[in-house]
Design a protein around this motif. Structure first.
Motif, PDB file in Angstrom:
ATOM      1  N   UNK A 330      19.618  44.120   3.694  1.00 33.67           N
ATOM      2  CA  UNK A 330      19.103  43.958   5.053  1.00 33.67           C
ATOM      3  C   UNK A 330      19.208  42.518   5.543  1.00 33.67           C
ATOM      4  N   UNK A 331      20.003  41.724   4.897  1.00 31.12           N
ATOM      5  CA  UNK A 331      20.150  40.305   5.249  1.00 31.12           C
ATOM      6  C   UNK A 331      21.500  40.071   5.901  1.00 31.12           C
ATOM      7  N   UNK A 332      21.529  39.177   6.877  1.00 32.31           N
ATOM      8  CA  UNK A 332      22.814  38.760   7.414  1.00 32.31           C
ATOM      9  C   UNK A 332      22.917  38.970   8.915  1.00 32.31           C
ATOM     10  N   UNK A 333      24.168  38.939   9.380  1.00 33.89           N
ATOM     11  CA  UNK A 333      24.470  39.148  10.789  1.00 33.89           C
ATOM     12  C   UNK A 333      25.043  40.540  10.974  1.00 33.89           C
ATOM     13  N   UNK A 334      24.558  41.243  12.005  1.00 31.12           N
ATOM     14  CA  UNK A 334      24.971  42.623  12.251  1.00 31.12           C
ATOM     15  C   UNK A 334      25.334  42.792  13.721  1.00 31.12           C
ATOM     16  N   UNK A 335      26.212  43.755  13.975  1.00 26.46           N
ATOM     17  CA  UNK A 335      26.575  44.104  15.344  1.00 26.46           C
ATOM     18  C   UNK A 335      26.159  45.547  15.599  1.00 26.46           C
ATOM     19  N   UNK A 336      25.235  45.722  16.541  1.00 21.73           N
ATOM     20  CA  UNK A 336      24.766  47.044  16.942  1.00 21.73           C
ATOM     21  C   UNK A 336      25.535  47.488  18.175  1.00 21.73           C
ATOM     22  N   UNK A 337      26.130  48.677  18.093  1.00 22.19           N
ATOM     23  CA  UNK A 337      26.819  49.269  19.232  1.00 22.19           C
ATOM     24  C   UNK A 337      26.160  50.607  19.545  1.00 22.19           C
ATOM     25  N   UNK A 338      25.759  50.801  20.782  1.00 21.18           N
ATOM     26  CA  UNK A 338      25.118  52.045  21.214  1.00 21.18           C
ATOM     27  C   UNK A 338      25.961  52.647  22.332  1.00 21.18           C
ATOM     28  N   UNK A 339      26.378  53.918  22.135  1.00 19.55           N
ATOM     29  CA  UNK A 339      27.204  54.551  23.158  1.00 19.55           C
ATOM     30  C   UNK A 339      26.325  55.178  24.237  1.00 19.55           C
ATOM     31  N   UNK A 340      26.954  55.797  25.225  1.00 19.87           N
ATOM     32  CA  UNK A 340      26.217  56.318  26.380  1.00 19.87           C
ATOM     33  C   UNK A 340      25.225  57.404  26.001  1.00 19.87           C
ATOM     34  N   UNK A 341      25.492  58.120  24.913  1.00 21.19           N
ATOM     35  CA  UNK A 341      24.615  59.212  24.493  1.00 21.19           C
ATOM     36  C   UNK A 341      23.410  58.725  23.697  1.00 21.19           C
ATOM     37  N   UNK A 342      23.362  57.412  23.398  1.00 18.45           N
ATOM     38  CA  UNK A 342      22.267  56.865  22.610  1.00 18.45           C
ATOM     39  C   UNK A 342      22.542  56.819  21.122  1.00 18.45           C
ATOM     40  N   UNK A 343      23.759  57.134  20.729  1.00 15.89           N
ATOM     41  CA  UNK A 343      24.138  57.076  19.322  1.00 15.89           C
ATOM     42  C   UNK A 343      24.468  55.639  18.939  1.00 15.89           C
ATOM     43  N   UNK A 344      23.818  55.151  17.875  1.00 16.70           N
ATOM     44  CA  UNK A 344      24.027  53.777  17.457  1.00 16.70           C
ATOM     45  C   UNK A 344      24.897  53.653  16.225  1.00 16.70           C
ATOM     46  N   UNK A 345      25.568  52.540  16.120  1.00 15.99           N
ATOM     47  CA  UNK A 345      26.347  52.202  14.930  1.00 15.99           C
ATOM     48  C   UNK A 345      26.084  50.747  14.594  1.00 15.99           C
ATOM     49  N   UNK A 346      25.902  50.473  13.313  1.00 12.97           N
ATOM     50  CA  UNK A 346      25.627  49.106  12.885  1.00 12.97           C
ATOM     51  C   UNK A 346      26.712  48.656  11.930  1.00 12.97           C
ATOM     52  N   UNK A 347      27.358  47.565  12.273  1.00  9.14           N
ATOM     53  CA  UNK A 347      28.414  46.995  11.436  1.00  9.14           C
ATOM     54  C   UNK A 347      27.985  45.616  10.965  1.00  9.14           C
ATOM     55  N   UNK A 348      28.326  45.303   9.744  1.00  9.61           N
ATOM     56  CA  UNK A 348      28.016  43.985   9.219  1.00  9.61           C
ATOM     57  C   UNK A 348      28.967  42.962   9.812  1.00  9.61           C
ATOM     58  N   UNK A 349      28.431  41.796  10.156  1.00  7.97           N
ATOM     59  CA  UNK A 349      29.248  40.742  10.728  1.00  7.97           C
ATOM     60  C   UNK A 349      29.076  40.638  12.236  1.00  7.97           C
ATOM     61  N   UNK A 350      29.889  39.822  12.851  1.00  6.25           N
ATOM     62  CA  UNK A 350      29.779  39.563  14.283  1.00  6.25           C
ATOM     63  C   UNK A 350      29.646  38.076  14.532  1.00  6.25           C
ATOM     64  N   UNK A 351      29.995  37.675  15.737  1.00 10.54           N
ATOM     65  CA  UNK A 351      29.953  36.253  16.088  1.00 10.54           C
ATOM     66  C   UNK A 351      28.962  36.020  17.217  1.00 10.54           C
ATOM     67  N   UNK A 352      28.441  34.809  17.258  1.00  8.78           N
ATOM     68  CA  UNK A 352      27.517  34.365  18.314  1.00  8.78           C
ATOM     69  C   UNK A 352      26.317  35.316  18.465  1.00  8.78           C
ATOM     70  N   UNK A 353      25.508  35.492  17.428  1.00  8.88           N
ATOM     71  CA  UNK A 353      24.330  36.362  17.550  1.00  8.88           C
ATOM     72  C   UNK A 353      23.379  35.852  18.629  1.00  8.88           C
ATOM     73  N   UNK A 354      22.879  36.778  19.426  1.00  8.68           N
ATOM     74  CA  UNK A 354      21.996  36.419  20.531  1.00  8.68           C
ATOM     75  C   UNK A 354      20.529  36.691  20.242  1.00  8.68           C
TER      76      UNK A 354
END
Length: 406
Positions: A330-354
């Motif tokens: 559960x440590x690190x940088x992750x990229x959460x993507x949520x589509x129009x239906x509300x389905x989420x996907x979490x990928x490890x990594x990503x740049x410029x975390x907000x």
């Protein structure tokens, strides 16, 4: 004997049914359950030992042993909870304790690491527990996700009888309609536990023998609500009130009010932000609110795969940092993507975390107990305003209900 030599003797392994007496002895010592307490609830030592055997058979119980002596332990129950309409496997952490002469050796921390790893292997992506020390469990990654509101209503404040098409029947607490009603309730209530046999056993374990049930049947003779209660010394005690609609709620309060000549007040608890005082003609009642259960996300990727975000007009993305005081996955940088239906996907990594969270904050936020804007305002996480607004749109606005105890 030196601390080092004692440490060399200790072994971590499963606690089995044959260790039942030691398991109970450690629980009783840590939680200071006396013989008088047991007698008050009508339990004998023999009965307690037998009642714990199903736990040792069906739960994941881990312990440290000094030779053959069990000196530290915890148990993980195999439960399920409703998270915004999706059923999650949940690891219920309980029975946590260490004899004081073995304290401050890191034994419990290692037990928890093993337990959380076992939860992950069993696809239990969230864990609940009742905290005997909120600061301690916060340091381990759990956070408050539900409240308990205790109320007291005087006999003169009881609601007036209102006409309903159904009727209430008293019954034994083992009546099958009670479980049927609760199952329907849990499937439509965010945060609630879906009670298996072990959950029901734990929920009713310490109740008095004279507790009884009242079931509301609607005009079509369908069970739609129930009370678990007892009356003692002119007090009507409510252990649980479950109703599937307003009609059942009214019918059950009619039943309580019918005890007007027998009681001086009603005591009970509510586990969600139901406006009881507002519903009464005389709302000047005594209410006490306190934090109740805590939870922690065990595996963030697994949790997000099931999580129902709000529907969106377009796909949304959030890159964030996550910190977990115990679990490296559960440590690190992750990229959460949520589509129009509300389905989420979490990928490890990503740049410029907000945004940057710790696991307790993310848990209470995703469970809906505290909103993103509030948590940001009080400094529980760092983020730009655009990310806060995105989280407000993504997370369903509903607080969790949890009334169980284990």
């Amino acid at each position: 004997m030196s601390r080092r030599h004692m440490q060399d003797r200790l072994r971590l392994r499963q606690v089995e049914p044959r260790h039942g007496e030691q398991f109970n002895d450690l629980l009783r010592y840590v939680f200071q359950v006396t013989d008088r307490d047991l007698q008050t609830f009508g339990w004998e030592n023999r009965e307690i030992a037998q009642s714990k055997l199903p736990i040792l058979r069906h739960a994941d119980v881990l312990g440290w042993f000094d030779g053959d002596k069990l000196i530290s332990q915890l148990a993980v129950y195999p439960f399920q909870v409703n998270v915004f309409g999706h059923i999650y496997e949940m690891g219920g952490l309980t029975g946590v304790g260490t004899y004081p002469e073995y304290a401050n050796r890191g034994l419990m921390n290692k037990l928890m690491l093993h337990a959380l790893s076992h939860m992950r292997d069993r696809k239990q992506s969230i864990s609940y527990l009742y905290p005997y020390s909120i600061p301690y469990y916060r340091r381990k990654g759990w956070e408050i996700i539900s409240d308990k509101l205790t109320f007291e209503v005087q006999d003169t404040q009881l609601p007036k009888l209102r006409s309903v098409p159904g009727n209430v029947e008293r019954a034994a607490i083992e009546h099958p309609d009670i479980k049927t009603i609760y199952d329907h309730f849990a499937l439509q209530t965010h945060g609630a536990m879906l009670r298996n046999e072990l959950a029901w056993e734990e929920y009713l374990r310490w109740d008095l023998d004279d507790m009884t049930a009242a079931i509301y049947f609607d005009g079509d003779d369908q069970p739609t609500g129930y009370l678990l209660y007892w009356v003692a010394e002119e007090v009507f005690y409510i252990k649980e009130m479950i109703f599937l609609n307003e009609e059942a709620r009214t019918g059950l309060w009619n039943f309580i009010s019918a005890h007007f000549s027998m009681i001086t007040r009603v005591k009970g608890s509510i586990f969600k932000d139901e406006p009881l005082a507002f519903l009464l003609d005389d709302g000047d009642i005594k209410e006490t609110i306190a934090p109740y259960y805590m939870a922690r996300i065990v595996d963030i990727r697994m949790f997000v795969e099931q999580y129902p975000f709000q529907f969106q007009e377009r796909d949304s993305t959030l890159v964030f940092k996550l910190h977990d005081p115990m679990l490296e996955w559960n440590q690190g940088t992750f990229m959460l993507t949520v589509d129009c239906s509300g389905k989420g996907r979490l990928d490890e990594g990503g740049t410029n975390p907000s945004a940057s969270f710790d696991i307790p904050t993310l848990t209470t936020m995703l469970m809906g107990y505290k909103r993103p804007a509030y948590l940001s305002k009080i400094g529980r996480f760092q983020s730009d305003q655009a990310s806060v607004h995105l989280l407000e749109r993504l997370i369903i606005r509903e607080r969790p209900y949890f009334s169980d105890y284990f």
